[in-house]
Design an enzyme around this catalytic site. Sequence first.
Site, PDB file in Angstrom:
ATOM      1  N   HIS A 188       0.781  -1.293   0.096  1.00  0.00           N
ATOM      2  CA  HIS A 188       0.147   0.107  -0.067  1.00  0.00           C
ATOM      3  C   HIS A 188       0.857   1.306   0.143  1.00  0.00           C
ATOM      4  O   HIS A 188       1.772   1.578   0.885  1.00  0.00           O
ATOM      5  CB  HIS A 188      -0.861   0.212   1.284  1.00  0.00           C
ATOM      6  CG  HIS A 188      -2.073  -0.708   1.281  1.00  0.00           C
ATOM      7  ND1 HIS A 188      -1.732  -2.380   1.181  1.00  0.00           N
ATOM      8  CD2 HIS A 188      -3.126  -0.812   1.428  1.00  0.00           C
ATOM      9  CE1 HIS A 188      -2.906  -2.873   1.150  1.00  0.00           C
ATOM     10  NE2 HIS A 188      -3.991  -1.928   1.583  1.00  0.00           N
ATOM     11  N   GLU A 191      -1.670   6.330  -1.150  1.00  0.00           N
ATOM     12  CA  GLU A 191      -3.258   6.318  -0.634  1.00  0.00           C
ATOM     13  C   GLU A 191      -3.313   7.693   0.079  1.00  0.00           C
ATOM     14  O   GLU A 191      -3.840   8.588  -0.237  1.00  0.00           O
ATOM     15  CB  GLU A 191      -3.853   5.037   0.042  1.00  0.00           C
ATOM     16  CG  GLU A 191      -5.229   5.249   0.521  1.00  0.00           C
ATOM     17  CD  GLU A 191      -5.555   3.898   1.325  1.00  0.00           C
ATOM     18  OE1 GLU A 191      -6.662   3.928   1.630  1.00  0.00           O
ATOM     19  OE2 GLU A 191      -4.647   3.259   1.959  1.00  0.00           O
TER      20      GLU A 191
END
Length: 321
Positions: A188, A191
């Site tokens: 990730h 974001e």
Amino acid sequence: MIKKAELHVHLEGTATPLLVKQMAERNGAELDPTTFASDGEYRWSDFWEFLKCYDKAAAAIRSRDDYKTVTYDYLKRAAAEGTIYVETFSSPDHAASVGISYEDHLMGIADGIDAAREEFGIECRIIVTCVRHLGPEKALEVAKKVVSTPHPYVVGFGMGGDEAQFHPKDFAPAFDLIHEAGLPTTNHAGEFGGPQSIRDTLTHLPVTRIGHGVRSIEDPDLVRELAERKIVLEVCPGSNVSTGLYPSVKDHPIDALKKAGCIVTISSDDPPFFHTSIGQEYDRTQEAFGYSDDEMRTITRNSIQAAFCEDSLKEKLLAKI
């Protein structure tokens, strides 16, 4: 119905409020009442509150059989919307927090995958994840378990959690261990962290995919690099709108990234938390940008070609589109 595939969905985050309440009752587990709003849906106000709410809901999953139930329930819903393949993120740290061993956690998910395949024809594989805000030592422990306990359904390794905590380079030992064992990785980034978060991931971790990656749009040079290196973006438009990154799907950068040559895929992230589903993600994206059915099928092909599963399965899946 357009065939769909998704690469970015957190298993614990697929459990509906109703299912969480049923499991809690079955297990005699007391749920924090602040987990739910007055209408019975999950209650959270921003990304960090969402992380807390996720943890509270996940704590209702207490056994191998619970993990089977959650997995089967999600794959049943996904298959009903035309989904033929899912890669789900599993979190051994969440399982361990309620006393479930890595092996039981894994076998419960595998049981659910087998049951869903037999009944609905949907395929699923597992990406084991570490939790960023728990730190690099915990991440390395998870990576060691992945390497020492191989399973045919475990096809990769990733990391979720709070991007503001630690630096990607801190997790290089865990990711390098996985990479040396021959498994692909994703992380990730981009974001809530800005473009530098993505750059740091590409510099320090052996990833071929980026979870979200949408804030790369703020750095044209980075967008070009992602396109040139064919780094696949696991894009979750509804999630990004729900957490306040963008005001609407029409304002989401997925179309700009696609036009810039990036390989984009569509996923639902944590569907009941964000009032969405993989089917709704496909429909809303297609409507927002006027994509043809062929363009949507290309996005599905992107997902399958970028999947971490075995090539023989990819060939079978591509033939279904």
